[in-house]
Design an enzyme around this catalytic site. Structure first.
Site, PDB file in Angstrom:
ATOM      1  N   LEU A 149      41.375 -53.213  50.243  1.00 62.30           N
ATOM      2  CA  LEU A 149      41.980 -52.438  49.157  1.00 62.30           C
ATOM      3  C   LEU A 149      42.920 -53.280  48.296  1.00 62.30           C
ATOM      4  O   LEU A 149      43.578 -54.189  48.785  1.00 62.30           O
ATOM      5  CB  LEU A 149      42.752 -51.258  49.761  1.00 62.30           C
ATOM      6  CG  LEU A 149      41.941 -50.370  50.711  1.00 62.30           C
ATOM      7  CD1 LEU A 149      42.831 -49.289  51.327  1.00 62.30           C
ATOM      8  CD2 LEU A 149      40.757 -49.743  49.990  1.00 62.30           C
TER       9      LEU A 149
ATOM     10  N   GLU B 246      45.271 -52.977  44.261  1.00 60.21           N
ATOM     11  CA  GLU B 246      46.060 -52.068  43.437  1.00 60.21           C
ATOM     12  C   GLU B 246      45.173 -51.040  42.703  1.00 60.21           C
ATOM     13  O   GLU B 246      45.628 -49.942  42.390  1.00 60.21           O
ATOM     14  CB  GLU B 246      46.896 -52.895  42.452  1.00 60.21           C
ATOM     15  CG  GLU B 246      47.898 -52.130  41.635  1.00 60.21           C
ATOM     16  CD  GLU B 246      48.908 -51.323  42.448  1.00 60.21           C
ATOM     17  OE1 GLU B 246      49.174 -51.693  43.624  1.00 60.21           O
ATOM     18  OE2 GLU B 246      49.391 -50.297  41.921  1.00 60.21           O
TER      19      GLU B 246
ATOM     20  N   HIS C 246      42.547 -49.504  44.042  1.00 58.83           N
ATOM     21  CA  HIS C 246      42.411 -48.403  45.009  1.00 58.83           C
ATOM     22  C   HIS C 246      43.729 -47.625  45.125  1.00 58.83           C
ATOM     23  O   HIS C 246      43.730 -46.396  45.257  1.00 58.83           O
ATOM     24  CB  HIS C 246      42.034 -48.947  46.389  1.00 58.83           C
ATOM     25  CG  HIS C 246      40.742 -49.711  46.425  1.00 58.83           C
ATOM     26  ND1 HIS C 246      40.696 -51.085  46.483  1.00 58.83           N
ATOM     27  CD2 HIS C 246      39.448 -49.297  46.395  1.00 58.83           C
ATOM     28  CE1 HIS C 246      39.419 -51.494  46.505  1.00 58.83           C
ATOM     29  NE2 HIS C 246      38.647 -50.425  46.442  1.00 58.83           N
TER      30      HIS C 246
END
Lengths: 296, 296
Positions: free
Chosen positions: A34, A36, A38
């Protein structure tokens, strides 16, 4: 935050949340690693929902035989920290066996929208996406599902699927998140060498230049815009263009060559896929030419 | 009983029933022109559910270009009387435009199970069935869905779809309902002339004779059973065989030719499709050969 790894645990946990009145349910499907981008989906989900479910699943069905399924970056511990920090209530991390206890004979396919752009470069990719997203929607039964506009074609395809099949969920498309220098965030950016990372800026730069050239009237037709995008991208010696297209959005149909973009009735997309070494990056810009023109 | 004609009315009515605690929801999808077979599905649904939804929709997607979509018999007034009498709470009767406001680009397909039997004779038929049933399931979100075993391949295909896509519904298969003389009930029986109606009894007769011949050990292999079925059906001068097959159920895979049926591990299906004039009838028998043998 609860981490669940089986469909049964997921359904039980959701049932408990629903019985407690913690609705609506927002869902953020991901392949993990993940960033930023996400995080921005999770924040939007938390804003609109009282239960936020995130899934982390690298779906083999949407990778071609020569693609990076095995190599796709994974870091569960870091992903869970980010999910917790950004307000996820349930994180669903199934194994491949849990998702596909037997090879699936059922496929959900969306035609025509999937034949161009990434659909042309990655045959079968969108069938894998629509099939796994159908499965996840049936498991989570969310009210809202959040997707990033970096995968704009995916958003168009999923919206059509939801509409055609009367799925009881609203697709919420969220803006592309970029590094300070303009590079669109992607889990695949970690593949880039320093030199590739630097040259990869031609994607966002070419999109910005094309927007400005449309605004100032320097370019008027789709063919002219395409020419500008290609010439900026080719200023990078490492860039190998997979596609650079200007299409209607969300229909993803070619615009009449020759007519001025300002005469296009709705939204259009400038969409790019460019390889740097073995890494394939995508970026795009969705906008209404008329409104851009008005800004001049 | 409430009759609704739009997806919105349907969802609203179901929401009201669910909020009143009238769950589980049982669903009987039909193409109308209801007969005692449909009535038996409604009764089973009423037994297992607190809200019974029936849909009546002749789905153009599952008819081939030279099939009987236009001619398919319709009688809404009589259907509503039967539905009311048999305990339906909601009857959903959408128009083609309500179901397909735009041509669907999304298809749900089940492979391999759909290549033989009716799938071979009616290309695209099951894609139409799985796509419309997916839509209806998304609209109704039933706990149980009831289907007759006359369409045994349909039951096998839909069970696989539900399992592969993790749909939150249980498919309940109900026995074939027959006239006193053995003819399986079908909305298409009205197409038959008196002479065809009389000769159509060879379908159920051949299945019964084959069962008895298996029990008494007169026939042992799939090839022998097939031979018997064909010879009985061909005793009718009007019968034109589309297929007569013995397959595993629900996998619908060929049995090893030559091995005794009693060695087949699970259920098998004897499945028939026979044309009388322009009318195509189907019938079948699903059973466990070992258990039939034990009865001897």
């Amino acid at each position: 935050m609860r981490v669940v790894r089986t469909v049964e645990q997921l359904r039980e946990t959701l049932e408990y949340m629903r019985q407690g009145g913690h609705t609506p349910v927002g869902f953020v499907p991901t392949m993990g690693f993940l960033h930023e981008g996400h995080a921005s989906l999770l924040r939007k989900a938390a804003e609109m929902s009282n239960t936020v479910v995130m899934s982390i699943f690298v779906n083999p069905l949407q990778f071609g035989p020569n693609e990076d399924f095995e190599a796709y970056p994974r870091d569960e511990r870091r992903d869970l920290e980010l999910a917790e920090r950004e307000g996820a209530d349930i994180v669903f991390i199934p194994s491949v066996e849990e998702m596909y206890p037997q090879p699936t004979r059922t496929q959900v396919t969306v035609s025509s929208l999937t034949t161009q752009l990434c659909g042309a470069s990655r045959p079968g990719h969108f069938d894998g996406v629509t099939t796994v997203v159908s499965k996840l929607f049936n498991m989570v039964q969310p009210d809202y599902a959040f997707f990033g506009l970096k995968d704009a074609q995916q958003v168009a395809v999923l919206r059509r699927m939801v509409s055609d099949l009367n799925m009881n969920v609203q697709i919420v498309a969220c803006p592309i998140v970029r590094e300070a220098d303009g590079l669109a965030l992607s889990s695949r950016n970690v593949y880039l060498s320093a030199e590739e990372r630097s040259q990869a800026l031609v994607l966002s730069h070419s999109l910005r230049e094309a927007r400005e050239a449309i605004q100032t009237g320097q370019v008027r037709t789709a063919a002219e815009v395409r020419g500008l995008l290609v010439s900026v991208i080719e200023s990078s010696p490492l860039a190998v263009i997979d596609y650079a297209e200007i299409l209607s959005f969300p229909e993803l149909e070619p615009l009449d060559q020759g007519i001025s973009l300002n005469e296009a009735p709705g939204e259009i997309i400038m969409a790019l896929a460019v390889k740097f070494g073995r890494t394939r990056l995508i970026d795009n810009n969705v906008f209404i030419p008329k409104e851009v023109a008005v800004l001049v």
